[in-house]
Design an enzyme around this catalytic site. Structure first.
Site, PDB file in Angstrom:
ATOM      1  CD  GLU A 148     -58.308  -4.104  22.327  1.00 54.89           C
ATOM      2  OE1 GLU A 148     -59.149  -3.194  22.413  1.00 54.89           O
ATOM      3  OE2 GLU A 148     -58.456  -5.213  22.879  1.00 54.89           O
ATOM      4  CD  GLU A 246     -63.718  -5.151  25.203  1.00 50.99           C
ATOM      5  OE1 GLU A 246     -63.126  -6.225  25.037  1.00 50.99           O
ATOM      6  OE2 GLU A 246     -63.228  -4.052  24.891  1.00 50.99           O
TER       7      GLU A 246
END
Length: 264
Positions: A148, A246
Site C-alpha cells: 500500500e 481503518e
C-alpha cells in the site's frame, strides 16, 4: 455493504484481545489487524491467545499485517529494511500459519522507510526479494500479499498507486502473481493521488480497500472524501472484497455512521 473492522486503530480503549468481541457486539462479523505482537516470531501462547480471541468472538479475520517494526516509533515495515531481512523472512511462516488456522488470506506487507545509509536501488532490490518470498510463503494457503501507499511518513517511498504498481510489476517479473495493491483511499487522497483514476485503472485488481475520511483520518462523513462514490465505482468495476474500516474514532461513536451488515 461488507465491512471489516481494523481492530488495531479502532476500539483502542479496550485491550487488544477484547476488540474482536467488541466489533461483533457492534454488529460486524469481520476484523483485520496490524501485526499484534512485539516480535516477528512471538511465543506460541501469545499466538494461541490471539487466535482464540478471534474464534471466541465469532468473527472472521480478513486481514493481517506482517511485522512492520515499531509503528508508534515511526517504523513502517521491514520489507525493504536492510539489516532486518531475517526478521521479515522468519515472520512469513508465522503469518501464514495464523492465516491457515483462521482462514485469513490477505496479508499487508508495509514496505519500509528509506535508510540514509543505503541507496533506493539497494533497498528496492531487497524489497522485491522479500515480497516474492512472502508471496510464495502464503501461496500455499491461497494467500495474497498486499502492498500500500502510505501518507504522513516522508521516508516511506510508496506514496501513490503508481509507486506500488511499479514494485508489483517487479514481483510479477520475478515469477509471482499474488502481490496486489491495497487501495487505502485516505492515504491516496492525502498524498494527492487521483483516486478516481486509480479506481478506473485498477479496481478489478485491488487486493483490498481501506477507508478513512479527510481531514483527520476520521469516520466516513466527518470529512470531504466521496468514499461512498469511490466504493460504489470500485464495485462496478469488479472489486468484490470487504471494505476495511481503518480510521480514528472513539469507541462510543465509532460506528454511528454505518448501516451494519453481516460480512458473510
Amino acid at each position: 455493504m461488507t465491512y471489516t473492522v481494523n481492530c488495531s486503530i479502532l476500539l483502542t480503549e479496550l485491550p487488544l484481545l477484547e476488540r474482536p468481541a467488541a466489533a461483533k457486539a457492534a454488529g460486524f462479523d469481520a476484523v483485520e489487524f496490524w501485526w499484534p505482537f512485539e516480535s516477528s516470531v512471538p511465543a506460541d501462547a501469545d499466538v494461541t491467545a490471539f487466535e482464540r480471541a478471534i474464534t471466541d468472538a465469532g468473527v472472521q479475520l480478513t486481514g493481517l499485517n506482517f511485522n512492520a517494526g515499531n509503528m508508534p516509533g515511526g517504523d513502517r515495515g521491514l520489507v525493504s529494511w536492510k539489516g532486518r531481512c531475517s526478521e521479515f523472512k522468519d515472520n512469513i511462516a508465522v503469518v501464514a500459519g495464523i492465516g491457515e488456522r483462521l482462514g485469513c488470506k490477505h496479508f499487508n506487507a508495509l514496505y519500509g522507510n528509506r535508510q540514509e545509509e543505503f541507496t533506493a536501488e539497494e533497498q528496492d532490490e531487497l524489497g522485491v526479494k522479500n515480497l516474492v518470498a512472502a508471496a510464495q510463503g502464503v501461496a500455499a494457503i491461497g494467500g495474497t500479499v498486499l502492498l500500500e501507499p502510505v501518507s504522513g511518513t516522508p521516508a516511506y517511498p510508496l506514496k501513490t498507486a503508481a509507486d506500488v504498481m511499479a514494485i508489483i510489476a517487479r514481483t510479477e517479473a520475478a515469477g509471482v502473481d499474488n502481490v496486489k495493491l491495497l487501495a487505502d483511499f485516505y492515504h491516496l487522497a492525502v498524498n494527492g493521488d487521483d483516486v478516481a483514476a486509480v479506481i478506473e485503472n485498477h479496481a478489478k485488481d485491488f487486493g483490498h480497500i481501506q477507508i478513512a475520511d479527510n481531514p483527520g483520518r476520521g469516520a466516513p462523513g466527518t470529512g470531504t472524501l466521496p468514499l461512498d462514490q469511490w466504493i460504489a465505482r470500485s464495485r462496478e468495476l469488479g472489486y468484490t472484497g470487504p471494505i476495511g474500516l481503518e480510521y480514528k474514532a472513539p469507541a462510543a461513536e465509532a460506528f454511528n455512521w454505518a448501516v451494519r451488515q453481516p460480512s458473510n
